[in-house]
Design a protein around this motif. Structure first.
Motif, PDB file in Angstrom:
ATOM      1  N   GLU A  50       0.805  -1.218   0.000  1.00  0.00           N
ATOM      2  CA  GLU A  50       0.000   0.000   0.000  1.00  0.00           C
ATOM      3  C   GLU A  50       0.842   1.275   0.000  1.00  0.00           C
ATOM      4  O   GLU A  50       0.333   2.357  -0.284  1.00  0.00           O
ATOM      5  CB  GLU A  50      -0.947  -0.003   1.207  1.00  0.00           C
ATOM      6  N   ARG A  51       2.138   1.134   0.298  1.00  0.00           N
ATOM      7  CA  ARG A  51       3.011   2.320   0.260  1.00  0.00           C
ATOM      8  C   ARG A  51       4.350   1.996  -0.402  1.00  0.00           C
ATOM      9  O   ARG A  51       5.353   2.633  -0.116  1.00  0.00           O
ATOM     10  CB  ARG A  51       3.218   2.894   1.664  1.00  0.00           C
ATOM     11  N   THR A  52       4.336   1.020  -1.308  1.00  0.00           N
ATOM     12  CA  THR A  52       5.540   0.653  -2.057  1.00  0.00           C
ATOM     13  C   THR A  52       5.414   1.122  -3.500  1.00  0.00           C
ATOM     14  O   THR A  52       4.385   0.913  -4.139  1.00  0.00           O
ATOM     15  CB  THR A  52       5.770  -0.871  -2.021  1.00  0.00           C
ATOM     16  N   VAL A  53       6.477   1.754  -3.988  1.00  0.00           N
ATOM     17  CA  VAL A  53       6.524   2.251  -5.361  1.00  0.00           C
ATOM     18  C   VAL A  53       7.777   1.694  -6.021  1.00  0.00           C
ATOM     19  O   VAL A  53       8.871   1.798  -5.484  1.00  0.00           O
ATOM     20  CB  VAL A  53       6.543   3.792  -5.399  1.00  0.00           C
ATOM     21  N   ARG A  54       7.587   1.093  -7.183  1.00  0.00           N
ATOM     22  CA  ARG A  54       8.732   0.552  -7.902  1.00  0.00           C
ATOM     23  C   ARG A  54       9.607   1.687  -8.458  1.00  0.00           C
ATOM     24  O   ARG A  54       9.092   2.688  -8.956  1.00  0.00           O
ATOM     25  CB  ARG A  54       8.268  -0.347  -9.043  1.00  0.00           C
ATOM     26  N   ALA A  55      10.920   1.504  -8.360  1.00  0.00           N
ATOM     27  CA  ALA A  55      11.857   2.506  -8.859  1.00  0.00           C
ATOM     28  C   ALA A  55      11.690   2.716 -10.353  1.00  0.00           C
ATOM     29  O   ALA A  55      11.856   3.827 -10.868  1.00  0.00           O
ATOM     30  CB  ALA A  55      13.288   2.098  -8.529  1.00  0.00           C
ATOM     31  N   LEU A  58       9.134   5.394 -11.035  1.00  0.00           N
ATOM     32  CA  LEU A  58       9.665   6.746 -10.841  1.00  0.00           C
ATOM     33  C   LEU A  58      10.583   7.121 -12.000  1.00  0.00           C
ATOM     34  O   LEU A  58      10.569   8.267 -12.465  1.00  0.00           O
ATOM     35  CB  LEU A  58      10.432   6.811  -9.514  1.00  0.00           C
ATOM     36  N   GLN A  59      11.352   6.169 -12.469  1.00  0.00           N
ATOM     37  CA  GLN A  59      12.245   6.431 -13.598  1.00  0.00           C
ATOM     38  C   GLN A  59      11.446   6.791 -14.846  1.00  0.00           C
ATOM     39  O   GLN A  59      11.781   7.742 -15.576  1.00  0.00           O
ATOM     40  CB  GLN A  59      13.104   5.189 -13.854  1.00  0.00           C
ATOM     41  N   ALA A  60      10.345   6.056 -15.094  1.00  0.00           N
ATOM     42  CA  ALA A  60       9.513   6.347 -16.260  1.00  0.00           C
ATOM     43  C   ALA A  60       8.878   7.722 -16.148  1.00  0.00           C
ATOM     44  O   ALA A  60       8.787   8.464 -17.137  1.00  0.00           O
ATOM     45  CB  ALA A  60       8.443   5.269 -16.398  1.00  0.00           C
ATOM     46  N   LEU A  61       8.438   8.077 -14.932  1.00  0.00           N
ATOM     47  CA  LEU A  61       7.853   9.405 -14.732  1.00  0.00           C
ATOM     48  C   LEU A  61       8.870  10.504 -15.033  1.00  0.00           C
ATOM     49  O   LEU A  61       8.573  11.483 -15.736  1.00  0.00           O
ATOM     50  CB  LEU A  61       7.367   9.540 -13.295  1.00  0.00           C
ATOM     51  N   LEU A  62      10.072  10.367 -14.494  1.00  0.00           N
ATOM     52  CA  LEU A  62      11.073  11.421 -14.614  1.00  0.00           C
ATOM     53  C   LEU A  62      11.596  11.562 -16.035  1.00  0.00           C
ATOM     54  O   LEU A  62      11.895  12.671 -16.491  1.00  0.00           O
ATOM     55  CB  LEU A  62      12.231  11.144 -13.660  1.00  0.00           C
ATOM     56  N   THR A  85      16.063  -0.546  -8.211  1.00  0.00           N
ATOM     57  CA  THR A  85      17.105   0.470  -8.367  1.00  0.00           C
ATOM     58  C   THR A  85      16.578   1.652  -9.169  1.00  0.00           C
ATOM     59  O   THR A  85      16.117   1.476 -10.307  1.00  0.00           O
ATOM     60  CB  THR A  85      18.334  -0.112  -9.073  1.00  0.00           C
ATOM     61  N   LEU A  86      16.655   2.815  -8.581  1.00  0.00           N
ATOM     62  CA  LEU A  86      16.314   4.032  -9.315  1.00  0.00           C
ATOM     63  C   LEU A  86      17.499   4.360 -10.214  1.00  0.00           C
ATOM     64  O   LEU A  86      18.492   4.939  -9.787  1.00  0.00           O
ATOM     65  CB  LEU A  86      16.029   5.177  -8.344  1.00  0.00           C
ATOM     66  N   ASP A  87      17.400   3.984 -11.477  1.00  0.00           N
ATOM     67  CA  ASP A  87      18.517   4.063 -12.422  1.00  0.00           C
ATOM     68  C   ASP A  87      18.341   5.293 -13.299  1.00  0.00           C
ATOM     69  O   ASP A  87      17.539   5.314 -14.227  1.00  0.00           O
ATOM     70  CB  ASP A  87      18.559   2.798 -13.270  1.00  0.00           C
ATOM     71  N   LEU A  88      19.128   6.334 -12.973  1.00  0.00           N
ATOM     72  CA  LEU A  88      19.125   7.561 -13.780  1.00  0.00           C
ATOM     73  C   LEU A  88      20.521   7.797 -14.351  1.00  0.00           C
ATOM     74  O   LEU A  88      20.950   8.937 -14.536  1.00  0.00           O
ATOM     75  CB  LEU A  88      18.677   8.751 -12.927  1.00  0.00           C
ATOM     76  N   PRO A 108      20.306   4.205  -5.253  1.00  0.00           N
ATOM     77  CA  PRO A 108      20.003   5.000  -6.450  1.00  0.00           C
ATOM     78  C   PRO A 108      21.283   5.202  -7.265  1.00  0.00           C
ATOM     79  O   PRO A 108      22.351   5.462  -6.700  1.00  0.00           O
ATOM     80  CB  PRO A 108      19.502   6.334  -5.881  1.00  0.00           C
ATOM     81  N   ASP A 109      21.187   5.068  -8.576  1.00  0.00           N
ATOM     82  CA  ASP A 109      22.337   5.248  -9.453  1.00  0.00           C
ATOM     83  C   ASP A 109      22.138   6.532 -10.237  1.00  0.00           C
ATOM     84  O   ASP A 109      21.356   6.600 -11.188  1.00  0.00           O
ATOM     85  CB  ASP A 109      22.479   4.057 -10.402  1.00  0.00           C
TER      86      ASP A 109
END
Length: 498
Positions: A50-55, A58-62, A85-88, A108-109
């Motif tokens: 209920e409070r987990t968001v896949r990295a 977030l990467q697709a949003l950004l 892994t938030l891969d940016l 985070p990368d």
């Protein structure tokens, strides 16, 4: 209605928690998953779906998220668990990132990325990889708990960096790299790492350039037996504040350029058996270490250039290195004997420059007596390095005129010898060599004739003592010549020092 640009990721692929974030992103709304205000993220590993968001979401949003005309997209999430892994890596992100009090499962990368702004305040991370990162705004990691290294070497940050209250590394854990790597970083504003900032390991600021000030007030840097802060060749625009800093390990500021204050007021510096503070070659406005307990370990300030050196004598450790240190003023103003105790602890041995510098500093505040005491102490210490005959001559100059810095001694010696000779020859008048031509005998001027080699009153040529009194006259002549020679040598040295 506003036109929506749809991203490649479909909204039906998202969980309810991720859908909330997706829908809030285009207009910059905050999505807060916290169950209570100020909820910490320390137990984020227990948070459910209920409070987990896949990295990857977030990467697709950004990188390619939905946009609304007339709105500025901003990623604002509080209290979420970020899985994956938030891969940016090398990404160019136009939207600001605010991931407040979030829990990251993976590092985070951000290597080589370019971001608008990054806010990770009060989040928990296993580490952060951001070498050569570019941020057009500020980097905020206030209150963060990062269990591994934070790599930001070579980063360029146009705003400020906030690390106040953050804790990096694990107590007792051994790292093979710095727990905070800010080497060669460029910060166009301030670096704030006070307010209880704690680092369990090496903090590296070597070659960093900070346009504003650096704050380490109340910070704890712990790397016992190693280097707690490595900031060689650091360049700061104004001040470095480290009041009440606790450092277990070496603080290395060699070659730093800090035009304002280096303020270590009430700091506790400890590196037993090694160097606690190394500031060799530092160019700075003022080095303050007032109100601090005695430093545990050595202080090395060789070759530094300071406008003001303010360290109480009781704060200095048993080992110092001060050769080549230059300062315009010093404090607190203590008797010269107390500061001389500090110079005697120099592990480089006899360092004449340190004595000369202290004498100049005393003279600059009008304390000429203290300046003479320092110069006399320098010559006495130098005497211990000389061969026997030179030491004997030095002892004679010291006893008679204090190497020229104690002129009152010469007067005392002259008066004493004059008194002895006058009384002796008043009791036992020498015989006249030519009674018909001799002037009236005066024991005082007869003694002066014997003592002063370049002054004649006509008494010595007219009268001659006999027996033991003749031996006394020879002794007065020898002592007069010796006294005159030492006075001349000492006065010449004192004048040359002026």
């Amino acid at each position: 209605m506003p036109r929506v640009i749809v991203a490649p990721m479909e909204i039906n692929e998202l969980t309810p928690a991720e859908r909330r974030v997706w829908e809030a992103f285009p207009c910059g709304r905050t999505v807060d998953f916290r169950e209570r205000p100020r909820e910490a993220a320390d137990h984020g590993a227990d948070w459910g779906a209920e409070r987990t968001v896949r990295a990857e979401v977030l990467q697709a949003l950004l990188l390619d998220g939905p946009r609304l005309e007339g709105q500025t997209p901003v990623l604002r999430v509080c209290g979420a668990r970020i899985s994956g892994t938030l891969d940016l890596l090398y990404a160019d992100v136009a939207s600001a990132i605010h991931l407040w009090a979030c829990f990251f499962d993976e590092w985070p990368d951000l290597y080589g990325a370019r971001l608008r702004q990054l806010n990770l305040g009060w989040s928990v991370l296993p580490g952060l990889h951001g070498n050569t990162l570019r941020i057009d705004g500020s980097l905020r990691m206030t209150g963060c708990r990062v269990r591994g290294p934070v790599r930001l070497g070579g980063a360029r940050i146009s705003g400020a960096v906030f690390l106040d209250g953050a804790e990096l590394g694990e107590a007792g854990a051994e790292l093979t790299e710095p727990v905070l790597a800010l080497n060669r970083v460029t910060i166009d504003d301030e670096l704030q790492a006070g307010g209880g900032f704690t680092a369990h390991g090496l903090v590296r600021l070597a070659g960093a350039v900070v346009a504003g000030s650096i704050t380490l007030d109340d910070a704890v840097l712990s790397n016992p037996g190693g280097t707690a802060l490595h900031a060689s060749n650091l360049s700061v625009g104004t001040d470095l504040h480290a009041m009440r800093l606790t450092a277990h390990g070496r603080v290395n500021l060699a070659g730093a350029r800090i035009p304002g204050q280096l303020n270590f007021g009430s700091a506790r510096l400890s590196n037993p058996g090694g160097v606690a503070l190394r500031a060799s070659g530092v160019v700075g406005g003022a080095l303050w270490l007032h109100g601090a307990p005695p430093v545990e370990g050595a202080i090395a300030l060789r070759g530094g250039q300071l406008g003001l050196l303010y360290i109480a004598p009781e704060t200095w450790p048993d080992r110092v290195r001060l050769d080549g240190l230059t300062y315009g003023r010093f404090g607190p103003h203590e008797p010269a004997e107390r500061w001389l105790q500090v110079l005697e602890r120099d592990t480089d041995g006899h360092v004449p420059y340190a004595y000369e510098q202290l004498a100049v500093a005393y003279r600059s505040i009008g304390d000429d007596a203290a300046a003479r005491t320092v110069q006399l102490a320098k010559l006495r210490r130098h005497r211990t390095t000389l061969p026997f005959h030179a030491r004997a001559w030095g002892h004679l100059q010291d006893a008679t005129v204090g190497y020229g810095f104690r002129p009152g001694r010469a007067a005392l010696w002259l008066l004493s010898l004059l008194l002895v000779g006058s009384v002796t020859y008043a009791v036992r008048q020498p015989r006249a060599l030519k009674p018909d031509e001799a002037p009236d005998f005066d024991p005082v001027f007869y003694t002066l004739d014997l003592l002063l080699p370049i002054v004649g009153f006509g008494q010595e040529q007219a009268y001659a003592a006999q027996g033991v009194y003749q031996s006394l006259s020879y002794a007065l002549i020898v002592m007069g010549w010796t006294l005159a020679t030492t006075i001349a040598a000492g006065v010449t040295r004192a004048i040359s020092r002026q």
